[in-house]
Write a protein that holds these residues in place. Sequence first.
Motif, short mmCIF file in Angstrom:
data_model
loop_
_atom_site.label_atom_id
_atom_site.label_comp_id
_atom_site.label_asym_id
_atom_site.label_seq_id
_atom_site.Cartn_x
_atom_site.Cartn_y
_atom_site.Cartn_z
N VAL A 55 -5.28 -0.82 -7.54
CA VAL A 55 -4.24 -1.48 -6.74
C VAL A 55 -3.66 -0.52 -5.71
O VAL A 55 -3.29 0.61 -6.05
CB VAL A 55 -3.11 -2.01 -7.66
N LYS A 56 -3.59 -0.98 -4.46
CA LYS A 56 -3.00 -0.14 -3.41
C LYS A 56 -1.57 -0.61 -3.14
O LYS A 56 -1.33 -1.81 -3.01
CB LYS A 56 -3.79 -0.29 -2.10
N ILE A 57 -0.66 0.34 -3.05
CA ILE A 57 0.73 -0.03 -2.74
C ILE A 57 0.89 -0.09 -1.21
O ILE A 57 0.51 0.85 -0.51
CB ILE A 57 1.73 0.99 -3.32
N VAL A 58 1.43 -1.21 -0.73
CA VAL A 58 1.66 -1.35 0.71
C VAL A 58 3.13 -1.71 0.94
O VAL A 58 3.78 -2.28 0.07
CB VAL A 58 0.74 -2.42 1.35
N GLU A 59 3.63 -1.37 2.13
CA GLU A 59 5.04 -1.66 2.43
C GLU A 59 5.22 -3.04 3.04
O GLU A 59 6.26 -3.66 2.95
CB GLU A 59 5.61 -0.61 3.40
N ASP A 60 4.17 -3.52 3.74
CA ASP A 60 4.23 -4.87 4.32
C ASP A 60 2.82 -5.45 4.40
O ASP A 60 1.85 -4.79 4.00
CB ASP A 60 4.90 -4.85 5.71
N LEU A 61 2.72 -6.67 4.92
CA LEU A 61 1.41 -7.35 4.91
C LEU A 61 0.68 -7.22 6.24
O LEU A 61 -0.38 -7.83 6.43
CB LEU A 61 1.60 -8.83 4.57
N GLU A 62 1.24 -6.40 7.14
CA GLU A 62 0.70 -6.34 8.50
C GLU A 62 -0.81 -6.10 8.56
O GLU A 62 -1.54 -6.79 9.25
CB GLU A 62 1.44 -5.24 9.28
N ASN A 63 -1.27 -5.10 7.79
CA ASN A 63 -2.71 -4.76 7.88
C ASN A 63 -3.55 -5.33 6.74
O ASN A 63 -4.66 -4.88 6.49
CB ASN A 63 -2.87 -3.24 7.93
N ILE A 64 -3.00 -6.31 6.04
CA ILE A 64 -3.72 -6.91 4.92
C ILE A 64 -4.29 -8.25 5.37
O ILE A 64 -3.55 -9.11 5.86
CB ILE A 64 -2.78 -7.14 3.71
N HIS A 65 -5.61 -8.41 5.20
CA HIS A 65 -6.23 -9.64 5.71
C HIS A 65 -6.97 -10.43 4.64
O HIS A 65 -7.47 -11.52 4.90
CB HIS A 65 -7.18 -9.30 6.87
N GLU A 66 -7.06 -9.85 3.43
CA GLU A 66 -7.73 -10.58 2.36
C GLU A 66 -7.31 -10.01 1.01
O GLU A 66 -6.73 -8.93 0.94
CB GLU A 66 -9.26 -10.48 2.49
N GLY A 67 -7.61 -10.77 -0.05
CA GLY A 67 -7.36 -10.26 -1.39
C GLY A 67 -6.07 -10.78 -2.01
O GLY A 67 -5.51 -11.80 -1.60
N ASN A 68 -5.62 -10.04 -3.04
CA ASN A 68 -4.45 -10.45 -3.82
C ASN A 68 -3.26 -9.54 -3.52
O ASN A 68 -3.44 -8.33 -3.35
CB ASN A 68 -4.75 -10.33 -5.32
N VAL A 69 -2.10 -10.14 -3.51
CA VAL A 69 -0.89 -9.35 -3.28
C VAL A 69 0.08 -9.59 -4.43
O VAL A 69 0.47 -10.72 -4.70
CB VAL A 69 -0.20 -9.76 -1.96
N ILE A 70 0.46 -8.48 -5.10
CA ILE A 70 1.43 -8.60 -6.19
C ILE A 70 2.84 -8.53 -5.62
O ILE A 70 3.18 -7.61 -4.88
CB ILE A 70 1.26 -7.44 -7.21
N ILE A 71 3.63 -9.55 -5.98
CA ILE A 71 5.06 -9.52 -5.64
C ILE A 71 5.79 -9.06 -6.90
O ILE A 71 5.63 -9.62 -7.96
CB ILE A 71 5.55 -10.89 -5.18
N ARG A 72 6.58 -8.01 -6.77
CA ARG A 72 7.20 -7.41 -7.97
C ARG A 72 8.40 -8.20 -8.47
O ARG A 72 8.88 -9.12 -7.80
CB ARG A 72 7.55 -5.96 -7.68
N SER A 73 8.90 -7.78 -9.61
CA SER A 73 9.97 -8.55 -10.29
C SER A 73 11.25 -8.68 -9.46
O SER A 73 12.01 -9.61 -9.63
CB SER A 73 10.30 -7.93 -11.65
#
Length: 280
Positions: A55-73
């Motif tokens: 799992v890669k930690i990202v600060e925002d979704l700007e450069n994410i174009h596919e896959g799964n994104v975990i939203i934390r508690s």
Amino acid sequence: MKVLLADYSGFCFGVTKAIDTAFEEVKRNKDKANYSLGPLIHNPQVVKSLEDEGVKIVEDLENIHEGNVIIRSHGVPEKIYKIAEDKQLNIIDTTCPFVRRIQKIVKEYYDKDYQIAIIGNPHHPEVVGINGWCYDRAIIIQEPSDIDKIDGNQKLCVVVQTTMSLKVYKELIQLLKAKVKDIEVFDTICHATRHRQDAAKSLASKVDAMVIIGGNNSSNTQKLVTVCKEVIPDSTFHIESVDELDIDVLKQYEVVGVTAGASTPIWVINEVIEKLKKIN
Ligand code: F3S
């Protein structure tokens, strides 16, 4: 040395659920790219194990174009769901149900033309997330002077960051009620937090020193430190892990209490207890 563990120490229901869901989903989706929007919890060991699963930690979704994104508690602003949907990303949502409830209240009352006030820390991700359910228009109240920003003639809906100290919350609510006639107050402090703080405070009054384990940037850990310092200001010690225990300082005490924030795994707590027990 005698070591006593406070009730309600460590992982709360929301954090346990977030960790279980995140690991389960990531294992199921190993073939896809997995991202976490910010670190899942305020615990470096748990975050590292998730990174080991790819799992890669990202600060925002700007450069994410596919896959799964975990939203934390802690949850996120409403617009994040929209951005993820537009990009056809799959959301693994681990928002704590107690935080979700606050987001819903804020949205509902904003739509009913209420001013929204959030009692909490304006920089905490949970508060930033909640504010994002009313277009960032909430007034964040951290101290009495912030109440000057509220219009006393308009109706007001008040919610509270889940990890807020009960004492500060009560003081601020009194001031708000004195200023605003038409006010709806939702006490959204999490019971897990409240029980943990009460148990820590009660244990602090029975021991010579308290050791509080938890991340430096964990809000509920900081609150535990504050409530214990109110009882034993000179012998309350905050550590992130066993390596930070100051044996030279602690060896002067006979009975030491231990508690831990909501993101502290049980094995970290046990390591600290074992080391303390070996003193003297
Ligand atoms: Fe949820 Fe309370 Fe834990 S709000 S994440 S159960 S501290």
